[in-house]
Design a protein around this motif. Structure first.
Motif, short mmCIF file in Angstrom:
data_model
loop_
_atom_site.label_atom_id
_atom_site.label_comp_id
_atom_site.label_asym_id
_atom_site.label_seq_id
_atom_site.Cartn_x
_atom_site.Cartn_y
_atom_site.Cartn_z
N GLN A 120 43.33 5.48 -37.10
CA GLN A 120 42.59 4.46 -36.59
C GLN A 120 41.06 5.17 -36.81
OE1 GLN A 120 43.81 3.14 -32.87
NE2 GLN A 120 45.94 3.68 -33.43
N GLY A 121 40.92 6.42 -37.12
CA GLY A 121 39.59 6.99 -37.21
C GLY A 121 38.96 7.45 -36.08
N VAL A 122 37.75 7.79 -36.11
CA VAL A 122 37.14 8.44 -34.89
C VAL A 122 36.99 7.39 -33.56
CG1 VAL A 122 35.21 9.43 -33.87
CG2 VAL A 122 35.87 9.86 -36.37
N PHE A 135 31.14 11.89 -28.91
CA PHE A 135 32.22 12.08 -29.72
C PHE A 135 32.19 10.79 -30.88
CE2 PHE A 135 36.79 10.95 -30.65
CZ PHE A 135 37.21 12.16 -30.57
N LEU A 136 31.51 10.00 -30.77
CA LEU A 136 31.65 8.93 -31.90
C LEU A 136 30.63 9.60 -33.01
CD1 LEU A 136 31.52 5.52 -30.15
CD2 LEU A 136 33.55 6.73 -31.29
N THR A 158 40.52 6.91 -32.23
CA THR A 158 40.84 8.20 -31.33
C THR A 158 40.09 8.16 -29.98
OG1 THR A 158 40.93 9.48 -33.37
CG2 THR A 158 40.82 10.59 -31.50
N HIS A 159 38.86 7.75 -29.93
CA HIS A 159 38.06 7.50 -28.70
C HIS A 159 38.73 6.86 -27.91
CE1 HIS A 159 34.88 6.69 -25.75
NE2 HIS A 159 34.70 8.15 -25.97
N ARG A 160 39.22 5.44 -28.40
CA ARG A 160 39.66 4.66 -27.33
C ARG A 160 41.05 5.26 -26.76
NH1 ARG A 160 38.38 1.16 -31.35
NH2 ARG A 160 40.34 1.11 -32.46
#
Length: 292
Positions: free
Chosen positions: A163-165, A197-198, A168-170
């Motif tokens: 799912q990418g960065v 983070f993003l 991952t943050h979600r």
């Protein structure tokens, strides 16, 4: 409340680095700078130079120049595409190059690494960084031990791949929403964490995460290097550290023949949880190193 948004007098600067610029917060020493010493502060995994915001003015007021940096691939620093270059060894050589440039101006350098930054800092010592002292803060002898932090890294690796960065943050935000302490944080601080983070490339998150999962125990090697170079060392942590245990860090200090300090009621980030108590340990120790 102290945080990455705590006010300070430092100015944002860009330093030359191997992969482009290294972003830093720089604060000059207060007074005549007779010490001619720079405190170089290296953050941990998913961290940034702002992690040291509550410490900057106190260090500068004590007569030390302060340089708090983003590691390559963090926040505002440029980094490589190869995730292997985010392991402690390669990043340590980047920090060693930076220290050599600082020392070339006739300055002594006191190197402090927080958490993953501690693994990077010791790799900088292995790379020959000319430092006057090493502080390992909330950092351990080897890979991150079993526990919640390690589990998050292992799950995060799969989420990053799928799912990418942003994905991952979600997931991180969903997990954090179950923590009352996170819910109580000011929205502007949550926004800062999200933006930071993003900005991280997936290669940096994967590479540093793997560094935390696979770093071998190199304490004996570090002890030999410090001893042969005459570099003093301090290990400092909170008594409630939930990454590497205080017992593991005490054992590391004993193996290094280093000073050891434990801060009561503090978890993994003394820099934001208890900056005054941390300064009461750091500053006398650093002054003693310079006077010996």
């Amino acid at each position: 409340m102290y945080s990455q948004l705590s006010p300070h007098r430092a100015q944002r600067v860009d330093l030359p680095g191997r992969y482009g610029t290294i972003a830093a917060l720089r604060a000059p020493a207060v007074g005549d700078d007779a010490l001619r010493t720079t405190a170089l502060l290296v953050p941990g995994y998913t961290g940034s130079k702002e992690d040291f915001a509550p410490m900057i003015d106190s260090i500068a007021d004590a007569g030390f120049e302060v340089l708090a940096i983003d590691l390559p691939g963090q926040q505002d620093s440029q980094g490589p595409d190869d995730e292997a270059l985010y392991r402690p060894g390669p990043l340590g050589s980047v920090i060693a190059e930076l220290i050599e440039k600082i020392a070339a101006d006739g300055r002594k350098v006191l190197l402090l690494g927080h958490s993953y930054g501690g693994l990077v800092a010791r790799a900088a010592v292995f790379a020959g960084a000319p430092i006057a002292g090493l502080t390992l803060m909330s950092s351990g002898p080897s890979e991150l031990p079993a526990g919640e932090r390690r589990t998050v890294l292992e799950v995060g690796e799969h989420v990053l791949a799928e799912q990418g960065v942003e994905g991952t943050h979600r997931l991180n935000e969903l997990r954090s929403s179950q923590n009352p302490a996170w819910v109580a944080l000011p929205q502007e601080l949550k926004d800062f964490y999200r933006t930071r983070f993003l900005k991280s490339p997936a290669s940096a998150l994967l590479g540093m995460g793997n560094g935390l999962r696979y770093e071998p125990d190199q304490v004996a090697k570090l002890a030999r290097t410090l001893r042969s170079s005459g570099i003093p060392c301090l290990v400092v942590c909170g008594d409630a550290d939930d990454a590497w245990s205080p017992a593991a860090q005490r054992d590391m200090a004993e193996r290094l023949d280093a000073d050891f300090a434990v801060l009561p009621g503090v978890m993994h980030s003394p820099n934001t949880e208890a900056p005054h108590e941390l300064m009461a340990t750091l500053l006398p120790t650093w002054r003693a190193w310079l006077s010996s």
